[in-house]
Design an enzyme around this catalytic site. Structure first.
Site, PDB file in Angstrom:
ATOM      1  N   GLU A 104       0.754  -1.287  -0.032  1.00  0.00           N
ATOM      2  CA  GLU A 104      -0.040  -0.012   0.021  1.00  0.00           C
ATOM      3  C   GLU A 104       0.978   1.165  -0.041  1.00  0.00           C
ATOM      4  O   GLU A 104       2.006   1.381   0.670  1.00  0.00           O
ATOM      5  CB  GLU A 104      -0.940  -0.201   1.216  1.00  0.00           C
ATOM      6  CG  GLU A 104      -1.979  -1.113   1.085  1.00  0.00           C
ATOM      7  CD  GLU A 104      -2.972  -1.419   2.294  1.00  0.00           C
ATOM      8  OE1 GLU A 104      -3.992  -1.573   1.761  1.00  0.00           O
ATOM      9  OE2 GLU A 104      -2.650  -0.837   3.353  1.00  0.00           O
ATOM     10  N   CYS A 117       3.549   8.380   1.124  1.00  0.00           N
ATOM     11  CA  CYS A 117       4.182   7.369   2.320  1.00  0.00           C
ATOM     12  C   CYS A 117       4.346   5.946   1.366  1.00  0.00           C
ATOM     13  O   CYS A 117       3.098   5.519   1.049  1.00  0.00           O
ATOM     14  CB  CYS A 117       2.975   7.048   3.589  1.00  0.00           C
ATOM     15  SG  CYS A 117       3.242   5.946   4.636  1.00  0.00           S
ATOM     16  N   CYS A 124       5.852  -7.764   6.931  1.00  0.00           N
ATOM     17  CA  CYS A 124       7.136  -7.210   7.792  1.00  0.00           C
ATOM     18  C   CYS A 124       7.550  -8.289   8.583  1.00  0.00           C
ATOM     19  O   CYS A 124       6.543  -9.243   8.933  1.00  0.00           O
ATOM     20  CB  CYS A 124       6.686  -6.174   8.803  1.00  0.00           C
ATOM     21  SG  CYS A 124       8.191  -5.181   9.407  1.00  0.00           S
ATOM     22  N   CYS A 128       5.769  -5.603  15.764  1.00  0.00           N
ATOM     23  CA  CYS A 128       5.379  -4.719  16.714  1.00  0.00           C
ATOM     24  C   CYS A 128       3.838  -5.010  17.097  1.00  0.00           C
ATOM     25  O   CYS A 128       2.964  -4.975  16.182  1.00  0.00           O
ATOM     26  CB  CYS A 128       5.520  -3.306  16.128  1.00  0.00           C
ATOM     27  SG  CYS A 128       7.119  -3.146  15.732  1.00  0.00           S
ATOM     28  N   CYS A 131       1.083  -2.653  15.547  1.00  0.00           N
ATOM     29  CA  CYS A 131       0.797  -2.318  14.085  1.00  0.00           C
ATOM     30  C   CYS A 131       0.288  -3.555  13.135  1.00  0.00           C
ATOM     31  O   CYS A 131       0.568  -4.741  13.447  1.00  0.00           O
ATOM     32  CB  CYS A 131       2.378  -2.478  13.804  1.00  0.00           C
ATOM     33  SG  CYS A 131       2.617  -2.053  11.644  1.00  0.00           S
ATOM     34  N   CYS A 354      -1.408   5.588   9.970  1.00  0.00           N
ATOM     35  CA  CYS A 354      -0.019   4.679  10.404  1.00  0.00           C
ATOM     36  C   CYS A 354      -0.458   3.468  11.138  1.00  0.00           C
ATOM     37  O   CYS A 354      -1.281   3.394  12.091  1.00  0.00           O
ATOM     38  CB  CYS A 354       0.550   5.672  11.554  1.00  0.00           C
ATOM     39  SG  CYS A 354       1.157   7.295  11.009  1.00  0.00           S
TER      40      CYS A 354
END
Ligand code: SAH
Ligand code: SF4
Length: 391
Positions: A104, A117, A124, A128, A131, A354
């Site tokens: 994205e 962004c 990933c 975390c 997230c 975010c």
């Protein structure tokens, strides 16, 4: 293994995609065809300054040369699988690559400028806890072509070709804050950023680019010395106990090492401060004592804070701190002389804010994650309370 950005990317039709080749690699590809370096320079200009998508548009090349280039190369962006625009004008693209993988890209407009962004990986490897991307397993690194291509798609969408002067640009800044950990894909990110920074092309300067990392300490110095871009650190806690729970990478690179890397970041100064991102998690890292610990931690580092209200996503165990708590936290930092704006969440309605980005592929079921996160949060809170009591 990470794709090698120094080698031309082969598309499904076996013609080489010129987008994302470093300047040297582009010249080499032309040399192999017996074409002079200045031809490569012309084509670079067409691709990155004018936004050309095919050779037919490159009118200062002879027809024969255009046909020859077409036989060997393509100028291809990723495709757009989906585009959504938020009520606050934030725009998100679900971008699809040649192998079908998706990532994205988000554009966050301000009045007369804005930041794109960009994602650096599909998924990933890190986990975390707060997230959404962290719930997705890593599928692969993005190539330099796919990273540059995301920015080009955004420019296409706003018609910002040829490259306008700085003053007339909406797409003025780039933040490497999309999906993935950019410092785990440094080679490709670096190739892409060098292309994007080149004056005779896309021309976004290093001061307008910010790379955000969860704290991959061994790569931080390189980021400053090779790229010279702004550095943002996802800090989110001022003590190792809390940080290790919400960001497992902290066990590998604890705060002491991370702070040392920040102190030594090339080019950091009061005029170019490091940004510490701090996501506000209710009851976990948001008390006045946490704020004071933060001030102590960053002593001697030219820095500012960016307080991020936690953006919820389906299945998360965390909650955002109350507005008054965030305000009080920010005030403590301001009183100590730090800039500490609270980031205005953008694009929440389209899951573009975010930490909300996510494509396919699960790591853990939502239920298993909630149970684990709740238990861990409680342990971290206890550890923190014990420490705070002993200060
Ligand atoms: N992997 C890099 C860059 C991408 S994340 C990094 O971690 O720095 C961009 C920022 O959003 C990071 O500071 C990240 O910690 C933060 N973030 C992640 N999930 C979030 C959430 N749910 N709400 C608010 N911020 C979040
Ligand atoms: Fe990865 Fe950054 Fe999300 Fe952590 S915050 S899981 S490093 S994308």
């Amino acid at each position: 293994m990470a794709p090698d950005s120094s080698r031309p990317e082969i598309t499904t039709e076996s013609r080489t995609n010129l987008v994302g080749l470093s300047r040297g690699a582009l010249s080499a590809a032309f040399a192999e065809l017996g074409e002079k370096p200045f031809r490569a320079k012309q084509v670079w200009h067409w691709i990155y300054h004018r936004g050309a998508v095919d050779f037919a548009a490159m009118t200062d090349l002879s027809k024969d040369l255009r046909l020859k280039l077409e036989g060997h190369f393509v100028v291809a962006r990723p495709t757009i699988a989906l585009e959504q625009t938020s009520t606050d004008r934030t725009r998100k693209w679900l971008v699809q690559f040649a192998d079908g993988q998706k990532a994205e890209t988000v554009f966050i407009p301000e009045d007369d400028r804005g930041a794109v962004c960009v994602s650096s990986q599909v998924g990933c490897t890190l986990t975390c806890r707060f997230c959404h991307t962290g719930t997705q397993r890593l599928v692969r690194n993005l190539t330099s072509s796919e990273i540059v291509g995301q920015f080009m798609i955004a420019r296409d969408s706003y018609g910002e070709w040829p490259t306008p002067t700085d003053a007339r640009r909406m797409l003025s800044n780039i933040v490497l804050m999309g999906m993935g950990e950019p410092l785990y894909n440094f080679e490709n990110v670096a190739t892409a950023m060098k292309i994007i920074m080149a004056d005779d092309g896309i021309a976004v300067g290093k001061r307008r680019i910010t790379l955000s990392t969860s704290g991959v300490v061994p790569q931080i110095h390189r980021c400053g010395s090779e790229l010279g871009v702004n550095l943002a650190i996802s800090l989110h806690a001022a003590d190792d106990d809390t940080r290790s729970v919400i960001m497992p990478i902290n066990k590998k690179y604890p705060l002491k090492e991370l702070m040392r890397a920040c102190r030594e970041y090339p080019g950091a100064s009061n005029a170019r401060r490091i940004t510490f991102e701090y996501v506000m998690l209710k009851g976990l890292n948001d008390t006045p004592a946490h704020a004071r610990a933060l001030i102590k931690l960053v002593k001697d580092i030219p820095c500012k804070f960016n307080l991020i209200p936690f953006n919820p996503w389906p299945g998360t165990a965390y909650e955002c701190s109350d507005a008054a708590t965030i305000e009080a936290f920010a005030q403590i930092l301001w009183n100590a002389g730090f800039t500490a704006p609270v980031r205005n969440p953008r694009g929440r309605d389209i899951l573009a804010a975010c930490g909300q980005l996510k494509t396919d592929s699960e790591k853990l079921s939502a239920k298993a994650r909630r149970t684990r996160d709740a238990a861990e949060a409680e342990t971290a809170q206890q550890a923190w309370a014990e420490k705070a009591a002993s200060v």
